[in-house]
Enzyme design. Structure first.
Site, PDB file in Angstrom:
ATOM      1  CG  PHE A 150      -0.394  -0.016   2.550  1.00  0.00           C
ATOM      2  CD1 PHE A 150       0.189   1.115   3.107  1.00  0.00           C
ATOM      3  CD2 PHE A 150      -0.430  -1.177   3.323  1.00  0.00           C
ATOM      4  CE1 PHE A 150       0.726   1.115   4.386  1.00  0.00           C
ATOM      5  CE2 PHE A 150       0.106  -1.192   4.610  1.00  0.00           C
ATOM      6  CZ  PHE A 150       0.696  -0.046   5.137  1.00  0.00           C
ATOM      7  NE  ARG A 165      -6.727   6.488  12.248  1.00  0.00           N
ATOM      8  CZ  ARG A 165      -5.565   5.914  12.539  1.00  0.00           C
ATOM      9  NH1 ARG A 165      -5.522   4.909  13.396  1.00  0.00           N
ATOM     10  NH2 ARG A 165      -4.452   6.343  11.978  1.00  0.00           N
ATOM     11  CG  ASN A 192      -6.480   6.234   8.695  1.00  0.00           C
ATOM     12  OD1 ASN A 192      -5.877   7.256   8.376  1.00  0.00           O
ATOM     13  ND2 ASN A 192      -5.873   5.143   9.141  1.00  0.00           N
ATOM     14  CD  GLU A 241       5.860   9.811  13.906  1.00  0.00           C
ATOM     15  OE1 GLU A 241       4.861  10.340  14.447  1.00  0.00           O
ATOM     16  OE2 GLU A 241       5.878   8.616  13.558  1.00  0.00           O
TER      17      GLU A 241
HETATM   18  P1  RTP Z   1      -0.731   6.138  11.314  1.00  0.00           P
HETATM   19  O1  RTP Z   1       0.708   5.659  11.274  1.00  0.00           O
HETATM   20  O2  RTP Z   1      -1.139   6.925  10.087  1.00  0.00           O
HETATM   21  O3  RTP Z   1      -1.062   6.838  12.601  1.00  0.00           O
HETATM   22  O4  RTP Z   1      -1.699   4.864  11.316  1.00  0.00           O
HETATM   23  P2  RTP Z   1      -1.562   3.511  12.131  1.00  0.00           P
HETATM   24  O5  RTP Z   1      -0.335   3.535  12.997  1.00  0.00           O
HETATM   25  O6  RTP Z   1      -2.878   3.264  12.781  1.00  0.00           O
HETATM   26  O7  RTP Z   1      -1.389   2.467  10.954  1.00  0.00           O
HETATM   27  P3  RTP Z   1      -0.052   2.011  10.190  1.00  0.00           P
HETATM   28  O8  RTP Z   1      -0.044   0.522  10.174  1.00  0.00           O
HETATM   29  O9  RTP Z   1       1.143   2.732  10.710  1.00  0.00           O
HETATM   30  O10 RTP Z   1      -0.364   2.497   8.711  1.00  0.00           O
HETATM   31  C1  RTP Z   1      -0.059   3.804   8.307  1.00  0.00           C
HETATM   32  C2  RTP Z   1      -1.152   4.336   7.407  1.00  0.00           C
HETATM   33  O11 RTP Z   1      -1.118   3.646   6.154  1.00  0.00           O
HETATM   34  C3  RTP Z   1      -2.426   3.566   5.642  1.00  0.00           C
HETATM   35  N1  RTP Z   1      -2.761   2.153   5.446  1.00  0.00           N
HETATM   36  N2  RTP Z   1      -3.304   1.700   4.351  1.00  0.00           N
HETATM   37  N3  RTP Z   1      -4.403   0.029   2.360  1.00  0.00           N
HETATM   38  C4  RTP Z   1      -4.043  -0.505   3.531  1.00  0.00           C
HETATM   39  O12 RTP Z   1      -4.197  -1.676   3.806  1.00  0.00           O
HETATM   40  C5  RTP Z   1      -3.462   0.384   4.516  1.00  0.00           C
HETATM   41  N4  RTP Z   1      -3.009   0.025   5.718  1.00  0.00           N
HETATM   42  C6  RTP Z   1      -2.563   1.141   6.294  1.00  0.00           C
HETATM   43  C7  RTP Z   1      -3.366   4.245   6.633  1.00  0.00           C
HETATM   44  O13 RTP Z   1      -3.508   5.621   6.245  1.00  0.00           O
HETATM   45  C8  RTP Z   1      -2.578   4.115   7.904  1.00  0.00           C
HETATM   46  O14 RTP Z   1      -3.016   5.058   8.845  1.00  0.00           O
END
Ligand code: RTP
Ligand code: MG
Length: 140
Positions: free
Chosen positions: A59, A104, A114, A128
């Site tokens: 992704f 979200r 999201n 960051e």
């Molecule tokens: P973030 O880093 O943005 O706070 O989100 P997170 O920790 O909850 O999730 P993470 O696994 O770090 O993923 C980062 C961002 O990538 C996008 N995503 N797309 N298409 C997909 O399966 C997928 N999975 C993740 C999302 O924008 C996610 O917040």
């Protein structure tokens, strides 16, 4: 619990729908203080570096395209246990799995669009924050 700082992004799907104020109110209601904030258009290089941990994931190209598709609001949040607290207010990565009342769940359009980012550890928060803000821009 100690005062802590975390890094937050209001993502392009949320700025496009003019949700910055509503999201900020939810952060503040949770006891987080916005001690730095700016609206920017993320460059391709910034998005690739910021999400570098995901660069081998299928992704990744879509994610970089999404994060550079419109303005984002980058923020430093301060509060007791700010990293965890912010993750709680945001809810699960996939809005379909997020708890009721979270950012979200309320606003997320898809697992990618999201609406919000929050650092996942105090160590990553420091990295960051330093990537997007100069020390003098943060007024605690
Ligand atoms: P973030 O880093 O943005 O706070 O989100 P997170 O920790 O909850 O999730 P993470 O696994 O770090 O993923 C980062 C961002 O990538 C996008 N995503 N797309 N298409 C997909 O399966 C997928 N999975 C993740 C999302 O924008 C996610 O917040
Ligand atoms: Mg993450």
């Amino acid at each position: 619990m100690a005062l802590e700082r975390t890094f937050s992004i209001i993502k392009p799907d949320a700025t496009r729908r003019n949700l910055t104020g509503k999201i900020n109110a939810m952060l503040e209601d949770a006891g987080l203080r916005i001690i730095a904030q700016k609206r920017i258009r993320m460059t391709q290089e910034q998005a690739e570096t910021f999400y570098g941990v995901h660069k081998e994931r299928a992704f990744f190209p879509d994610l970089v395209k999404f994060m550079t598709s419109g303005p984002v609001v980058v923020q430093v949040l301060e509060g007791e246990g700010a990293v965890l607290k912010n993750r709680e207010v945001m809810g699960a990565t996939n809005p379909a799995n997020a708890e009721d009342g979270t950012i979200r769940k309320l606003f997320g359009e898809s697992v990618e669009a999201n609406s919000a980012h929050g650092s996942d550890s105090p160590e990553n928060a420091a990295i960051e924050i330093a990537y997007f803000f100069a020390g003098a821009e943060i007024v605690g």
